[in-house]
Design a protein around this motif. Structure first.
Motif, PDB file in Angstrom:
ATOM      1  N   ALA A  42       1.018  -1.156  -0.014  1.00 32.05           N
ATOM      2  CA  ALA A  42      -0.070   0.128   0.173  1.00 32.05           C
ATOM      3  C   ALA A  42       0.813   1.244   0.110  1.00 32.05           C
ATOM      4  O   ALA A  42       0.545   2.161  -0.553  1.00 32.05           O
ATOM      5  CB  ALA A  42      -0.797   0.057   1.400  1.00 32.05           C
ATOM      6  N   SER A  43       1.761   1.278   0.693  1.00 31.86           N
ATOM      7  CA  SER A  43       2.985   2.439   0.833  1.00 31.86           C
ATOM      8  C   SER A  43       3.265   2.770  -0.672  1.00 31.86           C
ATOM      9  O   SER A  43       3.319   3.886  -1.154  1.00 31.86           O
ATOM     10  CB  SER A  43       3.940   2.148   1.878  1.00 31.86           C
ATOM     11  OG  SER A  43       4.941   3.139   1.866  1.00 31.86           O
ATOM     12  N   SER A  44       3.982   1.456  -1.301  1.00 31.80           N
ATOM     13  CA  SER A  44       4.353   1.763  -2.660  1.00 31.80           C
ATOM     14  C   SER A  44       3.278   2.343  -3.664  1.00 31.80           C
ATOM     15  O   SER A  44       3.528   3.149  -4.666  1.00 31.80           O
ATOM     16  CB  SER A  44       4.901   0.433  -2.951  1.00 31.80           C
ATOM     17  OG  SER A  44       5.744  -0.033  -2.415  1.00 31.80           O
ATOM     18  N   ALA A  45       1.981   1.910  -3.485  1.00 26.67           N
ATOM     19  CA  ALA A  45       0.977   2.360  -4.341  1.00 26.67           C
ATOM     20  C   ALA A  45       0.679   3.958  -4.153  1.00 26.67           C
ATOM     21  O   ALA A  45       0.608   4.591  -4.953  1.00 26.67           O
ATOM     22  CB  ALA A  45      -0.485   1.378  -4.083  1.00 26.67           C
ATOM     23  N   ARG A  46       0.652   4.370  -2.731  1.00 22.31           N
ATOM     24  CA  ARG A  46       0.651   5.641  -2.187  1.00 22.31           C
ATOM     25  C   ARG A  46       1.709   6.581  -2.963  1.00 22.31           C
ATOM     26  O   ARG A  46       1.376   7.593  -3.405  1.00 22.31           O
ATOM     27  CB  ARG A  46       0.450   5.894  -0.974  1.00 22.31           C
ATOM     28  CG  ARG A  46      -0.880   5.175  -0.302  1.00 22.31           C
ATOM     29  CD  ARG A  46      -1.257   5.767   1.111  1.00 22.31           C
ATOM     30  NE  ARG A  46      -0.051   5.046   2.306  1.00 22.31           N
ATOM     31  CZ  ARG A  46      -0.205   3.941   2.733  1.00 22.31           C
ATOM     32  NH1 ARG A  46      -1.608   3.158   2.570  1.00 22.31           N
ATOM     33  NH2 ARG A  46       0.484   3.464   3.410  1.00 22.31           N
ATOM     34  N   THR A  47       2.663   5.905  -2.739  1.00 24.89           N
ATOM     35  CA  THR A  47       3.915   6.821  -3.365  1.00 24.89           C
ATOM     36  C   THR A  47       3.672   7.103  -4.862  1.00 24.89           C
ATOM     37  O   THR A  47       4.110   8.250  -5.326  1.00 24.89           O
ATOM     38  CB  THR A  47       5.273   6.063  -3.177  1.00 24.89           C
ATOM     39  OG1 THR A  47       5.414   5.742  -1.574  1.00 24.89           O
ATOM     40  CG2 THR A  47       6.425   6.928  -3.577  1.00 24.89           C
ATOM     41  N   LEU A  48       3.232   5.930  -5.562  1.00 23.70           N
ATOM     42  CA  LEU A  48       3.203   5.974  -6.969  1.00 23.70           C
ATOM     43  C   LEU A  48       2.016   6.989  -7.315  1.00 23.70           C
ATOM     44  O   LEU A  48       2.251   7.843  -8.172  1.00 23.70           O
ATOM     45  CB  LEU A  48       2.862   4.561  -7.549  1.00 23.70           C
ATOM     46  CG  LEU A  48       2.488   4.506  -9.096  1.00 23.70           C
ATOM     47  CD1 LEU A  48       2.563   3.142  -9.415  1.00 23.70           C
ATOM     48  CD2 LEU A  48       0.835   4.550  -9.082  1.00 23.70           C
ATOM     49  N   ALA A  49       0.972   6.800  -6.281  1.00 18.98           N
ATOM     50  CA  ALA A  49      -0.137   7.909  -6.759  1.00 18.98           C
ATOM     51  C   ALA A  49       0.328   9.458  -6.645  1.00 18.98           C
ATOM     52  O   ALA A  49      -0.104  10.010  -7.313  1.00 18.98           O
ATOM     53  CB  ALA A  49      -1.395   7.558  -5.708  1.00 18.98           C
ATOM     54  N   LEU A  50       0.816   9.542  -5.402  1.00 19.51           N
ATOM     55  CA  LEU A  50       1.595  11.033  -5.348  1.00 19.51           C
ATOM     56  C   LEU A  50       2.453  11.409  -6.592  1.00 19.51           C
ATOM     57  O   LEU A  50       2.450  12.643  -6.810  1.00 19.51           O
ATOM     58  CB  LEU A  50       2.108  11.087  -3.701  1.00 19.51           C
ATOM     59  CG  LEU A  50       1.417  11.134  -2.687  1.00 19.51           C
ATOM     60  CD1 LEU A  50       2.197  11.059  -1.416  1.00 19.51           C
ATOM     61  CD2 LEU A  50       0.195  12.105  -2.783  1.00 19.51           C
ATOM     62  N   GLN A  51       3.317  10.653  -6.665  1.00 20.36           N
ATOM     63  CA  GLN A  51       4.457  10.844  -7.992  1.00 20.36           C
ATOM     64  C   GLN A  51       3.600  11.068  -9.102  1.00 20.36           C
ATOM     65  O   GLN A  51       3.808  12.195 -10.052  1.00 20.36           O
ATOM     66  CB  GLN A  51       5.248   9.679  -8.314  1.00 20.36           C
ATOM     67  CG  GLN A  51       6.248   9.330  -7.160  1.00 20.36           C
ATOM     68  CD  GLN A  51       7.254   8.424  -7.468  1.00 20.36           C
ATOM     69  OE1 GLN A  51       6.811   7.400  -8.182  1.00 20.36           O
ATOM     70  NE2 GLN A  51       8.204   8.087  -6.479  1.00 20.36           N
ATOM     71  N   CYS A  52       2.521  10.337  -9.542  1.00 22.53           N
ATOM     72  CA  CYS A  52       1.579  10.572 -10.756  1.00 22.53           C
ATOM     73  C   CYS A  52       0.972  11.657 -10.881  1.00 22.53           C
ATOM     74  O   CYS A  52       0.546  12.415 -11.912  1.00 22.53           O
ATOM     75  CB  CYS A  52       0.749   9.093 -10.997  1.00 22.53           C
ATOM     76  SG  CYS A  52       1.584   7.758 -11.358  1.00 22.53           S
ATOM     77  N   THR A  53       0.406  12.038  -9.497  1.00 22.73           N
ATOM     78  CA  THR A  53      -0.389  13.383  -9.392  1.00 22.73           C
ATOM     79  C   THR A  53       0.567  14.562  -9.528  1.00 22.73           C
ATOM     80  O   THR A  53      -0.027  15.473 -10.045  1.00 22.73           O
ATOM     81  CB  THR A  53      -1.020  13.570  -7.899  1.00 22.73           C
ATOM     82  OG1 THR A  53      -1.914  12.136  -7.793  1.00 22.73           O
ATOM     83  CG2 THR A  53      -1.824  14.673  -7.815  1.00 22.73           C
ATOM     84  N   MET A  54       1.948  14.590  -8.954  1.00 21.85           N
ATOM     85  CA  MET A  54       2.573  15.543  -9.399  1.00 21.85           C
ATOM     86  C   MET A  54       2.851  15.945 -10.972  1.00 21.85           C
ATOM     87  O   MET A  54       2.915  16.750 -11.442  1.00 21.85           O
ATOM     88  CB  MET A  54       3.995  15.613  -8.563  1.00 21.85           C
ATOM     89  CG  MET A  54       3.783  15.453  -7.218  1.00 21.85           C
ATOM     90  SD  MET A  54       3.547  17.208  -6.638  1.00 21.85           S
ATOM     91  CE  MET A  54       5.311  17.729  -7.119  1.00 21.85           C
ATOM     92  N   LYS A  55       2.943  14.725 -11.619  1.00 22.78           N
ATOM     93  CA  LYS A  55       3.332  14.620 -13.002  1.00 22.78           C
ATOM     94  C   LYS A  55       2.180  15.123 -13.874  1.00 22.78           C
ATOM     95  O   LYS A  55       2.167  15.596 -14.942  1.00 22.78           O
ATOM     96  CB  LYS A  55       3.792  13.275 -13.371  1.00 22.78           C
ATOM     97  CG  LYS A  55       4.555  13.411 -14.864  1.00 22.78           C
ATOM     98  CD  LYS A  55       4.912  11.810 -15.056  1.00 22.78           C
ATOM     99  CE  LYS A  55       5.831  12.004 -16.432  1.00 22.78           C
ATOM    100  NZ  LYS A  55       7.193  12.698 -16.199  1.00 22.78           N
ATOM    101  N   ASP A  56       0.820  14.532 -13.585  1.00 21.07           N
ATOM    102  CA  ASP A  56      -0.563  14.780 -14.335  1.00 21.07           C
ATOM    103  C   ASP A  56      -1.423  14.854 -13.280  1.00 21.07           C
ATOM    104  O   ASP A  56      -2.564  13.960 -13.215  1.00 21.07           O
ATOM    105  CB  ASP A  56      -0.794  13.612 -15.192  1.00 21.07           C
ATOM    106  CG  ASP A  56      -1.849  13.761 -16.092  1.00 21.07           C
ATOM    107  OD1 ASP A  56      -2.466  14.850 -16.119  1.00 21.07           O
ATOM    108  OD2 ASP A  56      -2.378  12.754 -16.867  1.00 21.07           O
ATOM    109  N   PRO A  57      -1.681  16.281 -12.486  1.00 23.22           N
ATOM    110  CA  PRO A  57      -2.667  16.326 -11.731  1.00 23.22           C
ATOM    111  C   PRO A  57      -4.048  16.356 -12.389  1.00 23.22           C
ATOM    112  O   PRO A  57      -4.985  15.918 -11.603  1.00 23.22           O
ATOM    113  CB  PRO A  57      -2.225  17.852 -11.186  1.00 23.22           C
ATOM    114  CG  PRO A  57      -1.564  18.330 -12.398  1.00 23.22           C
ATOM    115  CD  PRO A  57      -0.723  17.294 -12.515  1.00 23.22           C
ATOM    116  N   GLN A  58      -4.167  16.743 -13.430  1.00 25.32           N
ATOM    117  CA  GLN A  58      -5.421  16.886 -14.267  1.00 25.32           C
ATOM    118  C   GLN A  58      -6.392  15.236 -14.035  1.00 25.32           C
ATOM    119  O   GLN A  58      -7.388  15.186 -13.821  1.00 25.32           O
ATOM    120  CB  GLN A  58      -5.449  17.335 -15.694  1.00 25.32           C
ATOM    121  CG  GLN A  58      -5.218  18.692 -15.725  1.00 25.32           C
ATOM    122  CD  GLN A  58      -3.423  18.638 -15.998  1.00 25.32           C
ATOM    123  OE1 GLN A  58      -2.677  17.812 -15.521  1.00 25.32           O
ATOM    124  NE2 GLN A  58      -2.876  19.756 -16.556  1.00 25.32           N
TER     125      GLN A  58
END
Length: 987
Positions: free
Chosen positions: A749-765
């Protein structure tokens, strides 16, 4: 002649004395296959019965009778061949009768014979006659046909029938009479040729014979008889210059052509008709049936095969479409080109026939050259010119040193218009499976007889070796769609024939020998180290070699298959071989990228070869790794690699066995390669690929899932990573499938949350909502995601995305955060006066309702944003009415926000909203009137009615609306009908 006569005289006494031979012209029943019958049969097959006047010595009558008896065809197969498209087997052709076959002349002839419809059968010399009665039907009366058949040396040379049939083949009545003679020879009255009977008559008998003949047929033959009498009595007449006289019942002369009767005119007419139909109405099928008939004739060593093919070719050459296509510069249709290919292949069979005399071959050569000289004669490759590129000029200075001056073949043996390998293979195979007299034979494991050469090698082995050599030849891919399709088609046809041959130890040795040779043969082999860019790939052939060799020599099988995986036409550099040698891209045509119309098929075959290797390598880690490297190096199509990944996954997870972890890893590696290849390209299967990869990684284990999340940026788009990958990883299904404990769940879950935050920084829309959902259970991560959204809201996100996230926040119990996001969304919105059906209207109404529910301060803050963003009067009036129905803050969390009073329309913020709404109605009215048409008048009046309702909400609204209507009547007084409607409604 003299030898034949002496043999007959030596045997004459025995024949006349003990065998019951008939005398004179009487009929005779012969006992079959006596010693003399065998001798007479062999003579009858080779030596014609000649005219009496041409003989030097008399042949005894019993010998003559036996020659006549044995000269009639004895096999029904030839009769069937000339009376139907289907031979019906070696004997009577009674197998497989169906509704179509029963209409064939041969089948109908059998039916007539078996129904006792043949009568009055008489054989005089080499002439057979009789009557055949066609029974009456519901629509046709009974028909009695007089039939006559002439024969010579076991061939029917002429036929006539009273039915008047006009066709390529013999009619059913001719078939019935001929089969009667074959099946019931003892019931046929057999007489010697009429010249033999006349020879035995004296002068009085001859005169009586002639006078009776004239009397019986005086109306038909009297003029002819008188003419012949006058010529005979004239010393200088032409008839007296010739020695002897003709006899239609005596057979042909020894030098006469000996062949089965074929109606040449009908052959020409039928072919011309079929060609004129242009491939429609089944004409292509009919022409192919004619070609099959030629092949059948050639197989029977019937000289009419070449004769019939000549007639067909003449009609093909005379086809008017050839000139039209040449004039227009267009190529012939594919179906028509296939017919020409078959024509060429048949001529090759004829000219290569070892049984033909050199004189006949010379005649055919002249004929072929004559046809080839005609302008409209098409080229073998279907093009209008035969210009081939100069190989020497194309090579760098497919390298011009010793042993490299001719690197490959411009014309491949497989796919060639004349199909030399296929023809030779079929010839050797058919010969090898035959069992002729006087040849050695042995039985293979399948129980089929195989003929041997003098050195003990079988024809079947030669056939197989020929096919392997031809298929392994390095050859240039030809130009044009048809030629390229033919290469593939011929290769598959030849391989299909090879697969019918059962491999024994001898053939396996040949496979080994040829496989090794192809690997070491250099530039002439398609499986050698040096492969040229435009060479025909070996995938299909190598797959057959691989499956054939695998049970006998595994290492050799893999060497062949791995070598064949190359596809240099898609490479930017020449294929790798010995790294010590320089490599070049050798193109047969300089400065031209080859157009491979069959490339998709070729890539599919390459994929099939790889899949076959993967299946066979299950359980062998070393071989799986080697095959994986070959796939990654040589296959360039993402869809095919994805198919291989799926195949490997299915094989690794078969239900009847434990998962093969090594093969699963191969499957995962291939899937990862597909992700990298399609990351920056459009692929309609991309979503399916991503979902499959997560499933595959799940099967491999938790470390594989963690790995793909750690390196997500090289495999997935941010949207894919959050909406598919991370969401699937954190689902209950995945947790249950992997049997994870609490610690493992938290790490994943921690890896998934980290991935999600990185993706949001890259493509917040596109990732913000997914990231917020994934981070809900972790306060820090959730706050981080929310802050990223706020930071991106000013410039990086649209109002639709912000409204969606705002609604999510409200649903999750964060109304103030929802309000904040809603106000940010309102700042990006712009609704013009005529956008009363815009999809964002619901979001605006929701945002205002949310602000109203939170309190007066929030509503006061949002109304200026609404006034600025929304210019549509109906939307503003709807918002205004909703705000006046309830007290602000009724659903607020803190009661102090609720004043308990309705908001006044005369004070801020509703006064501002009311003024904006009235102004919007005024502006919208003028905009509508600018381009209004009479059919919209009623709708416009209703619009003014709604505007009045809004005007009346103000204290001086009545006065304002009256002034507004007066202005309209003054400004738009030219629209008389409309203004009349306005007066009627509003005064």
């Amino acid at each position: 002649k003299a030898t034949f006569s002496r043999q007959g005289q030596r045997a004459g006494g025995t024949l006349c004395g003990g065998s019951g031979a008939a005398q004179g012209g009487s009929s005779k029943t012969l006992s079959p296959e006596s010693l003399l019958d065998i001798s007479a049969r062999k003579v009858a097959e080779k030596w014609p019965f000649q005219r009496v006047e041409e003989r030097f010595e008399r042949i005894p009558e019993p010998v003559q009778r036996r020659i006549v008896y044995w000269s009639f065809p004895r096999s029904e197969r030839e009769i069937c061949m000339y009376s139907s498209f289907n031979t019906g087997g070696e004997d009577s052709g009674t197998s497989g009768e169906n509704s179509d076959e029963t209409r064939l002349p041969f089948r109908r002839g059998i039916a007539l014979l078996e129904s006792d419809c043949v009568d009055n059968v008489l054989q005089v010399g080499f002439h057979l006659s009789g009557t055949v009665t066609e029974p009456a039907t519901a629509s046709e009366p009974e028909l009695v046909c007089s039939v006559s058949v002439s024969f010579d040396r076991c061939k029917i040379t002429a036929v006539t029938c009273g039915c008047g049939n006009k066709d390529i083949f013999y009619c059913a009545h001719v078939v019935a009479l001929a089969l009667y003679r074959v099946r019931k020879p003892e019931q046929v009255k057999l007489h010697l040729p009429i010249s033999e009977t006349l020879f035995q008559m004296n002068r009085d008998q001859l005169q009586k014979f002639v006078q009776y003949l004239i009397t019986v047929h005086h109306t038909e033959v009297l003029p002819t008889a008188q003419k012949l009498a006058d010529e005979i009595l004239s010393t200088n007449s032409e008839i007296n210059q010739v020695h002897g006289a003709p006899d239609p019942t005596a057979g042909a002369s020894v030098d006469d052509e000996n062949c089965w009767h074929l109606d040449e005119e009908q052959v020409q007419e039928q072919v011309k008709l079929f060609l004129s139909q242009g491939g429609y109405h089944g004409s292509g099928k009919q022409l192919n049936l004619l070609f099959s008939k030629v092949r059948e004739m050639l197989k029977m060593r019937d000289s009419n095969g070449a004769r019939m093919l000549t007639l067909i070719t003449e009609q093909f050459m005379g086809d008017p479409r050839l000139a039209l296509w040449r004039q227009q510069g267009t190529t012939m249709t594919d179906k028509y080109r296939q017919l020409w290919d078959e024509l060429g292949a048949l001529w090759m069979c004829i000219v290569l026939n070892p049984h033909c005399k050199s004189e006949q071959k010379c005649v055919w050569l002249r004929q072929l050259r004559r046809w080839n000289g005609v302008d409209v004669c098409p080229w073998e490759d279907g093009n209008h010119s035969n210009e081939l590129p100069n190989l020497t000029h194309a090579l760098p200075h497919e390298l011009l040193h010793k042993g490299m001056t001719s690197v490959t073949n411009m014309e491949g043996w497989v796919g060639h218009p004349l199909d030399p390998i296929g023809t030779l293979f079929s010839t050797l195979l058919d010969t090898g499976r035959g069992d002729e007299e006087g040849r050695n034979a042995f039985l293979d494991f399948s129980g089929k007889s195989q003929r041997l050469l003098d050195d003990g090698q079988s024809f079947v082995a030669l056939a197989v070796e020929t096919a392997l050599i031809g298929l392994g030849q390095q050859r240039v891919m030809p130009d044009g769609l048809y030629a390229q399709e033919k290469v593939c088609r011929n290769e598959e046809q030849l391989l299909a024939k090879l697969q019918e041959v059962e491999l024994d130890d001898a053939l396996v040795k040949i496979f080994r020998k040829q496989a090794i040779f192809l690997l070491e043969a250099g530039p002439y082999s398609g499986l050698g180290e040096l492969l040229y860019r435009e060479s025909v790939p070996m995938h299909t052939f190598a797959k057959y070699l691989f499956t054939s060799l695998l049970p006998h020599d595994t290492e050799l099988a893999y060497k062949i298959a791995l070598r064949a995986m190359r596809l240099p036409v898609l490479e930017s550099m020449a294929p790798s071989g010995d790294l010590s040698r320089p490599h070049h891209i050798v193109s047969m045509v300089p400065n031209r990228y080859p157009r491979w119309f069959t490339l998709s098929h070729i890539e599919s075959q390459q994929c099939e070869l790889a899949s076959t290797m993967l299946t066979a390598a299950k359980g062998d880690g070393r071989k799986l790794e080697t095959v994986l490297e070959s796939i990654q190096k040589n296959i360039h199509s993402s869809s095919h690699i994805f198919k291989l990944a799926q195949d490997a996954f299915k094989i690794a997870t078969l239900m009847d066995s434990l998962p093969d972890i090594t093969l699963l890893k191969v499957s995962l590696e291939l899937g990862l390669q597909v992700m990298r290849m399609t990351l920056s390209t459009l692929n309609w299967r991309r979503r399916e690929m991503v979902r499959w990869l997560v499933t595959c990684a799940t099967e491999v284990g938790v470390y594989a899932l963690d790995s793909i999340m750690q390196s997500w940026f090289t495999l997935f788009t941010p949207t894919e990573a959050t909406s598919i990958v991370a969401t699937t990883v954190m689902s209950n299904t995945t947790i249950v499938r992997l049997h994870l404990d609490c610690h493992q769940q938290e790490n994943l879950a921690s890896s998934a949350r980290t991935l999600a935050l990185q993706c949001t920084m890259k493509d917040p829309q596109n990732c913000a909502l997914s990231a917020l959902t994934l981070c809900e259970k972790d306060h820090i991560a959730f706050e981080t995601a929310y802050q990223i959204v706020l930071d991106a809201a000013v410039t990086g996100m649209s109002y639709t995305q912000l409204f969606t996230i705002a609604r999510y926040m409200e649903h999750r119990g964060y109304p103030m955060r929802a309000y904040k996001l809603a106000t940010l969304a309102m700042a990006h919105l712009n609704l013009s006066y005529n956008q009363d059906t815009h999809p964002a209207i619901n979001d605006v109404l929701w945002a205002c309702a949310l602000s109203h529910s939170l309190g007066k301060n929030e509503l006061t803050a949002v109304i200026p944003l609404v006034v600025k963003s929304v210019k549509c009067a109906t939307v503003l009036s709807d918002i205004l009415r909703r705000c006046t129905l309830t007290t602000p803050g009724m659903v607020a969390l803190h009661s102090r926000r609720n004043s308990g009073k309705l908001m006044s329309l005369d004070k801020a913020p509703l006064r501002q909203l009311l003024d904006a709404t009235i102004g919007a109605y005024i502006n919208t009215t003028h905009s509508r009137l600018t381009h209004i048409s009479p059919r919209h008048y009623s709708e416009f009046i209703e619009f003014l009615s709604k505007a009045r309702e809004t005007f009346l909400m103000a204290q001086d609204g009545h006065i304002q609306f009256t002034q507004f209507i007066d202005n309209l009547k003054q400004i738009y007084k030219g629209k008389k009908k409309l203004m009349m409607l306005v007066r009627e409604r509003f005064g």
